[in-house]
Design a protein around this motif. Structure first.
Motif, PDB file in Angstrom:
ATOM      1  N   ARG A 152       0.848  -1.193   0.000  1.00 36.41           N
ATOM      2  CA  ARG A 152       0.000   0.000   0.000  1.00 36.41           C
ATOM      3  C   ARG A 152       0.889   1.252   0.000  1.00 36.41           C
ATOM      4  N   LYS A 153       0.449   2.280  -0.704  1.00 39.17           N
ATOM      5  CA  LYS A 153       1.177   3.545  -0.713  1.00 39.17           C
ATOM      6  C   LYS A 153       1.141   4.138   0.684  1.00 39.17           C
ATOM      7  N   ALA A 154       2.286   4.620   1.145  1.00 38.60           N
ATOM      8  CA  ALA A 154       2.372   5.239   2.462  1.00 38.60           C
ATOM      9  C   ALA A 154       1.413   6.424   2.532  1.00 38.60           C
ATOM     10  N   GLY A 155       0.720   6.547   3.659  1.00 34.06           N
ATOM     11  CA  GLY A 155      -0.186   7.665   3.872  1.00 34.06           C
ATOM     12  C   GLY A 155      -1.482   7.585   3.101  1.00 34.06           C
ATOM     13  N   SER A 156      -1.933   6.359   2.751  1.00 35.23           N
ATOM     14  CA  SER A 156      -3.105   6.253   1.879  1.00 35.23           C
ATOM     15  C   SER A 156      -4.273   5.444   2.435  1.00 35.23           C
ATOM     16  N   ALA A 157      -4.244   5.019   3.690  1.00 34.82           N
ATOM     17  CA  ALA A 157      -5.398   4.291   4.232  1.00 34.82           C
ATOM     18  C   ALA A 157      -6.590   5.245   4.255  1.00 34.82           C
ATOM     19  N   PRO A 158      -7.734   4.798   3.778  1.00 35.05           N
ATOM     20  CA  PRO A 158      -8.899   5.678   3.736  1.00 35.05           C
ATOM     21  C   PRO A 158      -9.304   6.175   5.131  1.00 35.05           C
ATOM     22  N   ALA A 159      -9.777   7.394   5.174  1.00 33.54           N
ATOM     23  CA  ALA A 159     -10.377   7.995   6.370  1.00 33.54           C
ATOM     24  C   ALA A 159      -9.427   8.105   7.559  1.00 33.54           C
ATOM     25  N   TYR A 160      -8.132   8.205   7.308  1.00 31.89           N
ATOM     26  CA  TYR A 160      -7.201   8.412   8.409  1.00 31.89           C
ATOM     27  C   TYR A 160      -6.488   9.746   8.204  1.00 31.89           C
ATOM     28  N   ALA A 161      -6.331  10.507   9.273  1.00 32.67           N
ATOM     29  CA  ALA A 161      -5.687  11.827   9.223  1.00 32.67           C
ATOM     30  C   ALA A 161      -4.176  11.673   9.428  1.00 32.67           C
ATOM     31  N   TYR A 162      -3.471  11.418   8.343  1.00 31.94           N
ATOM     32  CA  TYR A 162      -2.015  11.256   8.396  1.00 31.94           C
ATOM     33  C   TYR A 162      -1.314  12.589   8.624  1.00 31.94           C
ATOM     34  N   SER A 163      -0.102  12.505   9.133  1.00 33.78           N
ATOM     35  CA  SER A 163       0.748  13.689   9.250  1.00 33.78           C
ATOM     36  C   SER A 163       1.106  14.146   7.835  1.00 33.78           C
ATOM     37  N   PRO A 164       1.367  15.441   7.657  1.00 29.28           N
ATOM     38  CA  PRO A 164       1.812  15.909   6.336  1.00 29.28           C
ATOM     39  C   PRO A 164       3.054  15.151   5.851  1.00 29.28           C
ATOM     40  N   ALA A 165       3.958  14.811   6.769  1.00 26.60           N
ATOM     41  CA  ALA A 165       5.183  14.095   6.381  1.00 26.60           C
ATOM     42  C   ALA A 165       4.861  12.745   5.758  1.00 26.60           C
ATOM     43  N   LEU A 166       3.941  11.998   6.339  1.00 32.28           N
ATOM     44  CA  LEU A 166       3.626  10.677   5.798  1.00 32.28           C
ATOM     45  C   LEU A 166       2.806  10.800   4.512  1.00 32.28           C
ATOM     46  N   LYS A 167       1.960  11.808   4.421  1.00 35.99           N
ATOM     47  CA  LYS A 167       1.208  12.036   3.176  1.00 35.99           C
ATOM     48  C   LYS A 167       2.152  12.284   2.013  1.00 35.99           C
ATOM     49  N   LYS A 168       3.291  12.932   2.280  1.00 32.34           N
ATOM     50  CA  LYS A 168       4.254  13.276   1.231  1.00 32.34           C
ATOM     51  C   LYS A 168       5.341  12.221   1.060  1.00 32.34           C
ATOM     52  N   ALA A 169       5.294  11.132   1.809  1.00 34.39           N
ATOM     53  CA  ALA A 169       6.391  10.149   1.805  1.00 34.39           C
ATOM     54  C   ALA A 169       6.687   9.607   0.408  1.00 34.39           C
ATOM     55  N   GLY A 170       5.662   9.354  -0.385  1.00 29.50           N
ATOM     56  CA  GLY A 170       5.869   8.973  -1.783  1.00 29.50           C
ATOM     57  C   GLY A 170       6.420   7.587  -2.035  1.00 29.50           C
ATOM     58  N   PHE A 171       6.292   6.652  -1.110  1.00 33.04           N
ATOM     59  CA  PHE A 171       6.759   5.293  -1.359  1.00 33.04           C
ATOM     60  C   PHE A 171       5.655   4.297  -1.018  1.00 33.04           C
ATOM     61  N   VAL A 172       5.878   3.070  -1.430  1.00 30.45           N
ATOM     62  CA  VAL A 172       4.958   1.974  -1.142  1.00 30.45           C
ATOM     63  C   VAL A 172       5.572   1.137  -0.034  1.00 30.45           C
ATOM     64  N   TRP A 173       4.756   0.748   0.926  1.00 29.23           N
ATOM     65  CA  TRP A 173       5.250  -0.078   2.029  1.00 29.23           C
ATOM     66  C   TRP A 173       5.656  -1.444   1.524  1.00 29.23           C
ATOM     67  N   ASN A 174       6.877  -1.850   1.847  1.00 30.25           N
ATOM     68  CA  ASN A 174       7.341  -3.206   1.588  1.00 30.25           C
ATOM     69  C   ASN A 174       7.946  -3.728   2.888  1.00 30.25           C
ATOM     70  N   GLU A 175       8.394  -4.961   2.871  1.00 28.10           N
ATOM     71  CA  GLU A 175       8.912  -5.561   4.101  1.00 28.10           C
ATOM     72  C   GLU A 175      10.081  -4.758   4.678  1.00 28.10           C
ATOM     73  N   GLN A 176      10.988  -4.310   3.821  1.00 30.39           N
ATOM     74  CA  GLN A 176      12.185  -3.628   4.290  1.00 30.39           C
ATOM     75  C   GLN A 176      11.860  -2.281   4.936  1.00 30.39           C
ATOM     76  N   ASN A 177      11.041  -1.458   4.251  1.00 33.90           N
ATOM     77  CA  ASN A 177      10.797  -0.149   4.838  1.00 33.90           C
ATOM     78  C   ASN A 177       9.841  -0.221   6.030  1.00 33.90           C
ATOM     79  N   LEU A 178       8.991  -1.246   6.091  1.00 34.93           N
ATOM     80  CA  LEU A 178       8.156  -1.432   7.285  1.00 34.93           C
ATOM     81  C   LEU A 178       9.006  -1.815   8.500  1.00 34.93           C
ATOM     82  N   VAL A 179       9.941  -2.736   8.302  1.00 36.33           N
ATOM     83  CA  VAL A 179      10.836  -3.126   9.406  1.00 36.33           C
ATOM     84  C   VAL A 179      11.591  -1.892   9.900  1.00 36.33           C
ATOM     85  N   ALA A 180      12.129  -1.119   8.982  1.00 32.51           N
ATOM     86  CA  ALA A 180      12.871   0.085   9.359  1.00 32.51           C
ATOM     87  C   ALA A 180      11.964   1.083  10.076  1.00 32.51           C
ATOM     88  N   PHE A 181      10.734   1.251   9.609  1.00 33.01           N
ATOM     89  CA  PHE A 181       9.794   2.191  10.217  1.00 33.01           C
ATOM     90  C   PHE A 181       9.409   1.743  11.624  1.00 33.01           C
TER      91      PHE A 181
END
Length: 141
Positions: free
Chosen positions: A67-96
């Motif tokens: 899923r694209k970061a900051g894209s779950a429906p009906a959730y008020a994400y921080s501006p930083a996560l809305k602008k993250a511009g990447f798709v969650w994968n195993e590696q970046n989720l572990v790091a996050f």
């Protein structure tokens, strides 16, 4: 030309299957998923998964892998996560999970994990089993 490549592959003994697209990542071992399910208990103050999962302090995490970061429906994400511009994968989720501020500076997740890379990977293995079940809207506060 294609027949020449297949013929060469057969001559080398690799067979046509060697020319096929690479196999997707293997499913995590059940022990890893079970460990991740237990560790995910630390996350349930803010996040839900499964049928009927809702956004709360954090977004619901059904279908997070891919899923694209900051894209779950009906959730008020921080501006930083809305602008993250990447798709969650195993590696970046572990790091996050291990250090959200390092991955997306200015996000609003404040979890001091003290988790090893292995433990974070186990949570991600569990989350991979939580497909894209539709989320219920956040409760009115």
């Amino acid at each position: 030309m294609h027949a020449l490549i297949i013929g060469f592959a057969l001559l080398l003994g690799t067979g046509a299957e060697a020319l096929a697209a690479p196999a997707p990542a293997s499913a995590p071992a059940q022990a890893q998923v079970d460990a991740g399910r237990r560790l995910f208990a630390r996350c349930t103050n803010c996040h839900e998964v499964g049928a009927g999962a809702r956004n709360g302090f954090g977004p619901q995490l059904n279908g997070i892998v891919g899923r694209k970061a900051g894209s779950a429906p009906a959730y008020a994400y921080s501006p930083a996560l809305k602008k993250a511009g990447f798709v969650w994968n195993e590696q970046n989720l572990v790091a996050f999970i291990r250090d959200s501020e390092k991955v997306v500076p200015g996000n609003k997740m404040r979890f001091l994990s003290f988790m090893s890379e292995k433990q974070a990977a186990e949570i991600v293995a569990y989350l991979r089993t939580q497909g894209a079940v539709a989320a219920s809207p956040a409760p009115k506060r």
